[in-house]
Design an enzyme around this catalytic site. Structure first.
Site, PDB file in Angstrom:
ATOM      1  N   THR A 185       0.678  -1.368  -0.040  1.00 47.86           N
ATOM      2  CA  THR A 185       0.003   0.024  -0.092  1.00 47.86           C
ATOM      3  C   THR A 185       0.833   1.445  -0.134  1.00 47.86           C
ATOM      4  OG1 THR A 185      -0.110   0.134   2.565  1.00 47.86           O
ATOM      5  CG2 THR A 185      -1.853  -1.076   1.457  1.00 47.86           C
ATOM      6  N   GLU A 331      -5.747  -3.663  -0.706  1.00 45.80           N
ATOM      7  CA  GLU A 331      -6.086  -4.841  -0.133  1.00 45.80           C
ATOM      8  C   GLU A 331      -7.439  -5.785  -0.615  1.00 45.80           C
ATOM      9  OE1 GLU A 331      -5.399  -1.881   1.007  1.00 45.80           O
ATOM     10  OE2 GLU A 331      -4.499  -1.965   3.026  1.00 45.80           O
ATOM     11  N   LYS A 441     -15.020  15.764  12.868  1.00 47.11           N
ATOM     12  CA  LYS A 441     -16.066  15.545  13.951  1.00 47.11           C
ATOM     13  C   LYS A 441     -16.514  17.107  14.585  1.00 47.11           C
ATOM     14  CE  LYS A 441     -17.284  10.866  15.448  1.00 47.11           C
ATOM     15  NZ  LYS A 441     -16.656  10.030  16.252  1.00 47.11           N
ATOM     16  N   TRP A 446     -20.697  14.099  12.281  1.00 50.69           N
ATOM     17  CA  TRP A 446     -19.793  13.968  11.273  1.00 50.69           C
ATOM     18  C   TRP A 446     -19.945  14.747  10.239  1.00 50.69           C
ATOM     19  CZ3 TRP A 446     -19.044   7.984  10.236  1.00 50.69           C
ATOM     20  CH2 TRP A 446     -18.137   7.319  11.332  1.00 50.69           C
TER      21      TRP A 446
HETATM   22  P1  ADP Z   1      -3.453   3.244  -0.658  1.00 48.46           P
HETATM   23  O1  ADP Z   1      -4.549   2.705   0.522  1.00 48.46           O
HETATM   24  O2  ADP Z   1      -2.207   2.797  -0.784  1.00 48.46           O
HETATM   25  O3  ADP Z   1      -3.582   4.838  -0.860  1.00 48.46           O
HETATM   26  P2  ADP Z   1      -5.268   2.149  -2.490  1.00 48.46           P
HETATM   27  O4  ADP Z   1      -5.390   2.300  -4.113  1.00 48.46           O
HETATM   28  O5  ADP Z   1      -5.524   0.586  -1.733  1.00 48.46           O
HETATM   29  O6  ADP Z   1      -3.868   3.009  -2.006  1.00 48.46           O
HETATM   30  O7  ADP Z   1      -6.327   3.162  -2.078  1.00 48.46           O
HETATM   31  C1  ADP Z   1      -7.660   2.606  -1.853  1.00 48.46           C
HETATM   32  C2  ADP Z   1      -8.580   4.049  -1.029  1.00 48.46           C
HETATM   33  O8  ADP Z   1      -8.703   4.744  -2.290  1.00 48.46           O
HETATM   34  C3  ADP Z   1      -9.815   3.789  -0.772  1.00 48.46           C
HETATM   35  O9  ADP Z   1      -9.890   2.988   0.581  1.00 48.46           O
HETATM   36  C4  ADP Z   1     -10.628   4.888  -0.686  1.00 48.46           C
HETATM   37  O10 ADP Z   1     -10.352   5.576   0.245  1.00 48.46           O
HETATM   38  C5  ADP Z   1      -9.999   5.260  -1.853  1.00 48.46           C
HETATM   39  N1  ADP Z   1     -10.877   5.212  -3.248  1.00 48.46           N
HETATM   40  C6  ADP Z   1     -10.689   4.175  -4.203  1.00 48.46           C
HETATM   41  N2  ADP Z   1     -11.742   4.217  -5.054  1.00 48.46           N
HETATM   42  C7  ADP Z   1     -12.323   5.368  -4.751  1.00 48.46           C
HETATM   43  C8  ADP Z   1     -13.396   6.179  -5.171  1.00 48.46           C
HETATM   44  N3  ADP Z   1     -14.210   5.642  -6.431  1.00 48.46           N
HETATM   45  N4  ADP Z   1     -13.844   6.945  -4.522  1.00 48.46           N
HETATM   46  C9  ADP Z   1     -13.375   7.578  -3.540  1.00 48.46           C
HETATM   47  N5  ADP Z   1     -12.286   7.152  -2.913  1.00 48.46           N
HETATM   48  C10 ADP Z   1     -11.953   5.707  -3.435  1.00 48.46           C
END
Ligand code: ADP
Length: 543
Positions: A185, A331, A441, A446
């Site tokens: 990640t 993940e 918050k 929220w």
């Molecule tokens: P990292 O966690 O390493 O930054 P990832 O590609 O695994 O990279 O990121 C996943 C995160 O990206 C998700 O948990 C979410 O927060 C965000 N994400 C993925 N797709 C979307 C989407 N379509 N809209 C908003 N957020 C998104």
């Protein structure tokens, strides 16, 4: 009683063998550092993959060894995906845009024995080579003729490495649960964590990806992954494509270049593409300025960050391209949800239609999804209640590499906490409202930083917007809106607040607006809120 059905392991090797046998004549086209249009077939790709397998085995690579790649999307990287996993070793794709300390950390942590590297990325490695303890040799993705001179020791070209090896190889029978690939990640918090994919997970993910409401791939398609092969397996496209014989078009180092993408789409009749929102902004800008079109392109999956409404509208209204919003994580291999409309939604009035399309979509078969409150109690699927998004399924990570048991990766019922805050409606459409650590918050309620950001970028003078919570003596936290404005605009704080007034609840309106030249990003192009919070750590509201 057991069913009387063959127990055939689901392996990446089987995808390769299927494509070799049934789609050998299908094309793979790449831009590489040494060739503006490399073109060959699946049959040739897999012939070379067998040479690679021989080269790796002769070198002494053993099952479970990790092999690093620092490479763009191209045919040699594709061969590595299959050749490394095929011999039972693990393809560790590394994001070259990570900070040098992170690259050092993950190569050492993964214990990569070999690194396959694109010539463009070589200087990054030269600068840190003496700190890459486990690496025995560097193999540059080019031929001898184009091999750059380098300060690295033990370096050779890829073509040299596989050159004299036989193109026959007897692929071993692998356990479908064995590891095939590794991706860290990007680590918005703490050190990057390794997600270790299995053969079985990749095969099941590819099956699901090929269904009509996801990629909807068939042999008539030409897919151009603009999401990098170093980021979550290019969303699985290099595995899903050979499963059904899709033509593959790889943009190599030209991923962020609108002109190259347009040329590839037109020349190679690309029908499908996928990537994060930023790359599409580059393409749309180029199309708008040049007056060129992308007639063959039918469908684009956008995810990784929230897709701006303007991108969806421009693609459809000006170029006839349907954009589907998707959500996933490293993940989750990564596909969790994709947005296609149900039949009864097609005739919704425009505003309602886009309200639906902007949701991140419905779960693919295989992914279970729920939202929970702070006490882990499941919340209603009413499109309003928002809570922590949890998922589980056969391509969701169960633990991190070499950290087994050290993190609470999943709860006792096996659900993985995504760190995203979301709603799910009665039709099953999930909508991300925030990352749990980014939620503001205020007075116990929220505020979604993402909703505020989405509303702010809708303003024509706003290039990028980020919202962070700043501590407040009365409300505990209140939103600060940080904006990069258009170079020619002198947009003022009051104007943007006015703009937001009919778009968000009154008590959500930011208490202050700051204009900056640049907002910090992660290596995968996401807003780096951690860094932004540091920048504004001394900020106080005028109360
Ligand atoms: P990292 O966690 O390493 O930054 P990832 O590609 O695994 O990279 O990121 C996943 C995160 O990206 C998700 O948990 C979410 O927060 C965000 N994400 C993925 N797709 C979307 C989407 N379509 N809209 C908003 N957020 C998104």
């Amino acid at each position: 009683m057991q069913g009387l059905i063959m127990d055939v392991p689901l392996t990446i090797t089987s995808i390769m063998q299927h494509a070799d046998c049934n789609h050998g004549d299908q094309e793979i086209v790449s831009i590489t550092t040494d060739n503006p249009r490399h073109r060959y077939t699946y049959a040739e790709a897999f012939r070379r993959t067998r040479k690679l397998a021989n080269a790796l085995s002769e070198y002494g690579i053993k099952p479970s060894d990790r092999i690093g790649t620092l490479a763009w999307n191209d045919y040699r990287h594709f061969e590595l995906y299959f050749g490394v996993a095929g011999i039972g070793a693990i393809t560790h794709t590394i994001n070259p845009r990570l900070f040098p300390e992170q690259i050092i950390y993950i190569i050492n942590h993964a214990e990569d024995r070999l690194i396959f590297v694109d010539p463009f990325i070589l200087p990054t490695l030269e600068a840190i080579a003496d700190q890459l303890i486990p690496v025995e040799a560097f193999i540059v993705l080019t031929d001898d003729e184009n091999l750059p001179s380098s300060t690295l020791k033990n370096i050779m070209s890829y073509e040299h490495f596989i050159g004299t090896c036989k193109d026959e190889y007897s692929w071993p029978d692998l356990d479908e649960r064995s590891a095939s690939s590794l991706c860290y990640t990007s680590g918005t918090t703490g050190n990057p964590k390794g997600v270790l994919y299995s053969h079985r997970a990749n095969v099941l993910h590819s099956y699901a990806s090929n269904t009509p409401d996801v990629f909807n791939f068939s042999t008539g398609d030409a897919a151009m992954p603009v999401v990098p092969m170093f980021h979550v397996n290019a969303w699985g496209i290099p595995y899903a494509s050979p499963m059904v014989g899709v033509k593959l078009v790889f943009p190599g180092p030209k991923m962020g270049d609108g002109a190259s993408l347009q040329a590839l789409i037109e020349e190679e009749k690309v029908t499908f593409s996928a990537g994060v929102p930023t790359v599409w902004l580059a393409l749309l800008n180029y199309l708008n300025e040049s007056g060129k079109s992308v007639d063959s392109l039918k469908r684009v999956i956008i995810g990784g960050a929230a897709c701006p409404e303007m991108v969806m509208r421009q693609f459809l209204d000006n170029y006839g391209v349907h954009v589907h919003h998707a959500w996933g994580m490293t993940e989750t291999s990564p596909l969790g949800t994709v947005n296609t409309l149900k039949a009864h939604m097609e005739d919704l009035p425009d505003t309602e239609l886009y309200r639906m399309k902007l949701k991140q979509g419905r779960a693919l078969y295989g992914i279970e999804m729920k939202i929970v409150d702070d006490d882990n109690i499941e919340l209603a699927r009413d499109g309003k209640s928002s809570g922590l998004l949890k998922v589980r399924g056969p391509w969701v990570c169960s633990d991190y590499f070499k950290m087994e048991g050290k993190n609470d990766v999943h709860d006792q019922d096996g659900w993985f906490a995504t760190g995203d805050v979301a709603t799910i409606d009665s039709d099953g459409y999930m909508q991300i409202t925030d990352r749990s650590k980014d939620v503001i918050k205020s007075g116990g309620e929220w505020i979604s930083s993402m909703d505020l950001e989405n509303a702010a970028v809708g303003h024509p003078d706003v290039v990028e917007a980020a919202v962070i919570g700043i501590s407040h003596p009365k409300w505990s936290e209140r939103p600060l809106l940080v904006i990069v404005r258009n170079p020619n605009s002198d947009l003022q704080a009051e104007e943007i607040i006015d703009w937001l007034k009919d778009k968000v609840a009154k008590w959500w309106l930011p208490d202050a607006v700051e204009f900056v030249d640049e907002i910090p990003h992660t290596a995968t192009g996401k807003i780096l809120k951690l860094e932004l919070r540091k920048q504004f750590s001394d900020f106080t509201f005028d109360i």
